[in-house]
Design a protein around this motif. Structure first.
Motif, PDB file in Angstrom:
ATOM      1  N   TRP A 146      -5.406   1.735  -8.605  1.00 29.39           N
ATOM      2  CA  TRP A 146      -5.994   2.865  -7.890  1.00 29.39           C
ATOM      3  C   TRP A 146      -7.501   2.892  -8.036  1.00 29.39           C
ATOM      4  O   TRP A 146      -8.048   2.594  -9.097  1.00 29.39           O
TER       5      TRP A 146
ATOM      6  N   ASP B 257      -7.547   4.482  -2.612  1.00 26.06           N
ATOM      7  CA  ASP B 257      -6.258   4.028  -2.120  1.00 26.06           C
ATOM      8  C   ASP B 257      -5.363   3.605  -3.283  1.00 26.06           C
ATOM      9  O   ASP B 257      -5.818   3.405  -4.403  1.00 26.06           O
ATOM     10  N   THR B 258      -4.064   3.509  -3.002  1.00 28.16           N
ATOM     11  CA  THR B 258      -3.069   3.212  -4.025  1.00 28.16           C
ATOM     12  C   THR B 258      -2.273   1.980  -3.610  1.00 28.16           C
ATOM     13  O   THR B 258      -1.774   1.924  -2.492  1.00 28.16           O
TER      14      THR B 258
ATOM     15  N   PRO C 170      -5.211  -5.910  -1.910  1.00 30.98           N
ATOM     16  CA  PRO C 170      -6.129  -4.772  -1.739  1.00 30.98           C
ATOM     17  C   PRO C 170      -7.567  -5.247  -1.578  1.00 30.98           C
ATOM     18  O   PRO C 170      -7.913  -6.383  -1.916  1.00 30.98           O
TER      19      PRO C 170
ATOM     20  N   GLN D  23       0.844  -1.183   0.000  1.00 35.85           N
ATOM     21  CA  GLN D  23       0.000   0.000   0.000  1.00 35.85           C
ATOM     22  C   GLN D  23       0.879   1.232   0.000  1.00 35.85           C
ATOM     23  O   GLN D  23       1.826   1.331   0.764  1.00 35.85           O
TER      24      GLN D  23
ATOM     25  N   THR E 104      -1.826   7.075  -0.063  1.00 34.33           N
ATOM     26  CA  THR E 104      -3.166   6.738  -0.498  1.00 34.33           C
ATOM     27  C   THR E 104      -3.916   7.869  -1.168  1.00 34.33           C
ATOM     28  O   THR E 104      -4.724   7.638  -2.036  1.00 34.33           O
TER      29      THR E 104
ATOM     30  N   THR F 170      -6.204   9.109   0.244  1.00 28.92           N
ATOM     31  CA  THR F 170      -7.558   8.942   0.749  1.00 28.92           C
ATOM     32  C   THR F 170      -8.021  10.220   1.438  1.00 28.92           C
ATOM     33  O   THR F 170      -7.369  10.694   2.358  1.00 28.92           O
TER      34      THR F 170
ATOM     35  N   THR G  28      -1.153  11.588   3.868  1.00 26.19           N
ATOM     36  CA  THR G  28      -0.904  10.163   3.989  1.00 26.19           C
ATOM     37  C   THR G  28      -1.877   9.602   5.023  1.00 26.19           C
ATOM     38  O   THR G  28      -2.048  10.187   6.094  1.00 26.19           O
ATOM     39  N   GLU G  29      -2.481   8.478   4.715  1.00 30.11           N
ATOM     40  CA  GLU G  29      -3.503   7.903   5.585  1.00 30.11           C
ATOM     41  C   GLU G  29      -2.916   7.432   6.909  1.00 30.11           C
ATOM     42  O   GLU G  29      -1.829   6.869   6.962  1.00 30.11           O
TER      43      GLU G  29
END
Length: 896
Positions: free
Chosen positions: A870, A880-881, A852, A205, A208, A210, A254-255
């Motif tokens: 993605w 998310d990435t 994921p 991960q 993200t 997000t 960043t998450e």
């Protein structure tokens, strides 16, 4: 004379490379020519446009330009121009097309024929040099990476060089890994193969992007490089347990992991220890006395002990002493508190704070840490508003009273900062009115000094305040008439004066937001606002620089979405458009996997919001076109330059009819769009868009074209576009066609020997074959079979189903150079998070591990070394990435 209509003729006089010092040479060269007008030497100012080709005539194969130079002086037919097409001269033949117009007119006239560029009298670049003619030392900067291979070195040369510099070669017993089962170079150098190591798939991960939902009553701490936001509320009944870290230097989020995080809550507290954020207490429908410690380096949570912790509460305060967190005061639905606890994160234990001599119970108060004491002041018990407080010494576990003489009036929901010598309190509410006064408390002198009101911001509460080292900055809040504010002021205690904070480009009006001081900027984010009709939980913010009195917007993270597009530029993945089930987007982001960060795509002049559009990469820009906005179909688009972070609108004149569910490919000079669906039905029309100056749209012939369809696939072979499959509203199609844009004609592909008809499948081009796989077919059944089509032989070859992933559609597929990787998608059982790697040479499948969350309608690109996934849709829309590195086998060799 009317030069525009006169015959023009160009004669080449000379072609000279610009010869600056060899160590600083560029790619520009001087071009000299003669321009005739109606048989006579031309004179005056002319505009010239230069385009470089690799062929003398059609087809157009542009390798440089166009370069336009305006106002070129021409005297007695002679002109000189300096041209720079970049590094395009690699030894191949080049022809120059020149177009001309008199200065100030509109239309260029292309001169014919194109002019060949022959070697210059003095060339600074040579395609080959006799080694015997080289003398001196070649600098490392002039030796390209990978240009000296093992075949160019004498046996033992590398080892001898290592030994001469004091470094040894691999000693006996040393081991190396090779991807070759039988590595002749290693075997000849005295190695023996011991065995193999099977390296598994690796999912990771990444940053993200997000987005944090808009919220109020969250907490924020500053780590020294990042602001960590956590918790809060996004409606009257919804509490949050997520968070994110904002880096203002990189302007990225960043998450914060939710694994092991405390339960959702608002009105809690948070402190920064130097290595961890500690959150504690709060309310989520019930009152809480638990919490967690978050380590941003490990991106992990550790629970705080509840044994010995203070009673459940919210509206309390917390300070960090350097070794312990002290919480005090607060309330629940039955009582206000004047007790608290000291928490030691190393021992994960609590010690009670003495109540002897403590201020009366309260909430909505403030607390600051002086370096040796905690100062508590103000607040309310639900009936009265206080203007008293206390100093708490954790060393002595004792309280000292803060005097009320000279103190500001009683209040709650005010702010307090510590300057290093004083506590400054300001603003708040006293139950009947909002306030814009305050005071400075000096604990050494045990006395108060009033804060000036002249020039102070308007009355308010639930605002924020930070200390810069020289000033207190107050911003936002709610004031008289329940008006929400986006202004503020800077207070200098030395001069006892206020300076207004700029409102230009400031975040929108709000209260209950967060603010931190970074050392150079105040960062504001989130909060709540109400316009008399609607409530707004905000996910926006800004960075305020007091030195420049200027605001900079905080990057809004890329919202979750599906049906978007993604392209790979060679260094970044660019995501754009899409929808989340209710909203359509015209924004996007650029993800750099090396730096593991996102950069926003400009929305200035961007195409309108849409989904089910197409995007292609030209080599320097992303072209998006078509799609649907929910209210209609579109036939416009835009060209996005990542280098300039800017958009240019595509012309609509001559463009194909509006549509979505179509395909698009890039040929090297044109974008070809074809097929799709709009309100009039299914389409078998298309268009070719040439982005170069003077280009535009031209129609794709419908003669012998495949039947109308959408949800088909298209690949570019290097000379043709191959269209296959799709759906026409009643039939899952198993035919297609090959389109040659040079001849503007179609060659049909029959269904004989090919795969079953389908839609929402994938197709990749291997360099020699098109591989079709998966999709949805007859009766809505999901498929896990496919075929390989060879356009040169015009035949199909079957793919093995042994070991293939389960049936699916709406998945992704990428080509690695040797394998096709398929992942994700959906079938009748739900969304999927598995996949497979298909090797067409061996006609075998290998599994792709699950990682994921299951999803469909996501995007995937191949970077040259990894697949990046993605977004998409599963249990929810995602943003998310993930990166995926395919597993491989390495062989272990040992030096004898």
């Amino acid at each position: 004379m009317k030069t525009k209509h006169s015959p023009l003729f160009l004669a080449v006089l000379a072609l000279l490379w610009v010869t600056h010092q060899a160590s600083a040479q560029g790619t520009a060269f001087t071009y000299q020519g003669r321009l005739d007008d109606a048989g006579q030497p031309a004179s005056g100012l002319f505009d010239l446009r230069f385009t470089l080709y690799s062929v003398p005539g059609a087809p157009d194969t542009v390798v440089g330009g166009p370069v336009t130079i305006t106002g070129v002086p021409v005297a007695n037919g002679l002109f000189t121009a300096v041209l720079d097409f970049g590094a395009v001269f690699d030894g191949g033949a080049r022809w120059l097309e020149i177009a001309v117009r008199p200065g100030g007119s509109t239309d260029f006239t292309a001169l014919s024929p194109r002019q060949p560029l022959t070697p210059a009298p003095y060339a600074m670049f040579a395609s080959g040099v006799n080694a015997a003619g080289i003398s001196g030392t070649i600098s490392a900067g002039n030796i390209g990476n990978g240009t000296i291979t093992s075949t160019m070195l004498a046996n033992g040369a590398a080892a001898a060089n290592l030994a001469a510099s004091g470094q040894g070669t691999v000693p006996g017993g040393g081991m190396v890994l090779s991807s070759n089962y039988s590595d002749a170079n290693l075997l000849n150098a005295g190695y023996v193969r011991l065995g193999k190591v099977d390296c598994g798939d690796v999912w990771e991960q990444r940053a993200t992007g997000t987005p944090l939902a808009g919220r109020r009553d969250a907490t924020a701490v500053w780590t020294g490089s990042e602001m960590i936001v956590w918790g809060g509320s996004d409606s009257a009944s919804s509490f949050l347990s997520d968070g994110a870290r904002y880096n203002p230097a990189a302007n990225i989020w960043t998450e914060v992991t939710s694994t092991g995080a405390p339960a959702q809550r608002r009105s809690h507290t948070a402190v920064w220890t130097g290595t961890e954020m500690i959150v504690w207490g709060g309310f989520n429908g019930v009152y809480l006395n638990d919490g967690g410690r978050y380590n941003p380096i490990a991106n992990s949570w550790t629970a705080t002990a509840t044994t010995g912790a203070p009673l459940k509460r919210y509206g309390h305060t917390a300070v960090w002493t350097g070794s312990k967190m002290i919480v005090w005061g607060g309330a629940n639905d039955q009582i206000s508190f004047n007790d608290g606890g000291s928490y030691n994160p190393i021992a994960n234990s609590w010690t009670a704070v003495s109540t002897t001599g403590a201020p009366l119970q309260r909430y909505g108060h403030t607390a600051v840490w002086t370096g040796s004491q905690m100062i508590v002041w103000g607040g309310s018990d639900g009936f009265s508003h206080f203007n008293d407080g206390g100093l708490y010494s954790p060393t002595a576990n004792s309280w000292t009273t803060v005097p009320t003489s000279g103190a500001p009036g009683g209040r709650s929901d005010h702010t307090a900062v510590w300057t290093g010598t004083e506590m400054i309190v300001w603003g708040g509410a006293n139950g009947s009115s909002y306030l814009n006064d305050g005071g400075r408390y000096d604990p050494t002198a045990n006395s108060w000094t009033a804060v000036a009101t002249n020039g102070a911001p308007s009355s308010r509460a639930s605002h924020t305040a930070v200390w810069t080292g020289a000033e207190m900055i107050v911003w936002g809040g709610v004031g008289s008439g329940s008006s929400y504010l986006n202004n503020g002021g800077r207070y200098n205690p030395t001069a006892n004066i206020w300076t207004a904070v700029a409102t230009t480009s400031a975040p929108s009006s709000r209260a209950y937001h967060i603010a931190v001081w970074t050392g150079t900027e105040m960062v504001v984010w989130g909060g709540y606002s109400y316009n008399g009709f609607f409530s707004f939980y905000l996910d926006t913010g800004g960075r305020y620089d007091p030195a420049a009195n200027r605001w900079t917007a905080i990057t809004t993270q890329l919202a979750p979405r599906r049906n978007h597009t993604a392209i790979w530029t060679g260094s970044e993945m660019v995501v754009w458009g899409g929808w989340n089930g209710s909203s359509f987007f015209n924004d996007g982001g650029r993800y750099d996997p090396t730096a593991n960060n996102w950069t926003p795509v400009s929305t200035a002049s961007a195409p309108s919001a849409r989904y089910d559009h197409t995007a292609v990469w030209t080599g320097n820009s992303m072209i998006v076109w078509g799609g649907s906005s929910g209210s209609g179909y579109l036939n416009d688009g835009g060209s996005y330059s990542p280098a300039a972070n800017s958009w240019t609108a595509l012309p609509t004149f001559g463009a194909p009819a509006a549509r979505h569910g179509h395909t698009a490919v890039w040929t090297g000079s044109e974008m070809i769009v074809w097929g799709g669906l709009n309100g009039s039905g299914f389409l078998n029309t298309g268009g070719r868009y040439n982005p170069r100056v003077g280009g535009g749209w031209s129609a794709v012939t419908t003669v012998s074209a495949p039947s109308a369809r959408h949800l088909h696939t298209a690949v570019w072979t290097g000379s043709e576009m191959i269209v296959w499959g799709g759906w026409d509203g009643g039939t899952y199609l198993s035919d297609g066609g090959r389109y040659d844009p040079t001849a503007n004609n179609w060659t049909p592909i029959g269904s004989g020997g090919g795969p079953l008809g389908r839609r929402e499948h994938t197709a990749v081009w291997t360099g020699t074959q098109m591989i079709i796989w998966g999709g949805q077919g007859l009766g809505g059944s999901y498929l896990n079979a496919g075929s390989r089509y060879n356009p040169e032989a015009n035949n199909w070859a079957p793919m093995t189903s042994n070991g293939a992933p389960g049936a699916r559609s709406q998945h992704t597929a990428v080509w690695t150079g040797s394998e096709m990787i398929v992942w994700g998608g959906a079938n009748s059982s739900g969304f999927l998070n598995d996949g497979g790697r298909y090797n067409p040479t061996a006609n075998i499948w290998a599994p792709v591990s699950s990682s994921p969350s299951a999803r469909a309608l996501h995007t995937a690109v191949w970077t040259g070394s990894e697949m990046i996934v993605w977004g998409g849709y599963g249990a929810t829309s995602f943003s998310d990435t993930f990166s995926y590195n395919p597993g491989r086998t390495l062989y272990l060799y040992q030096k004898l």
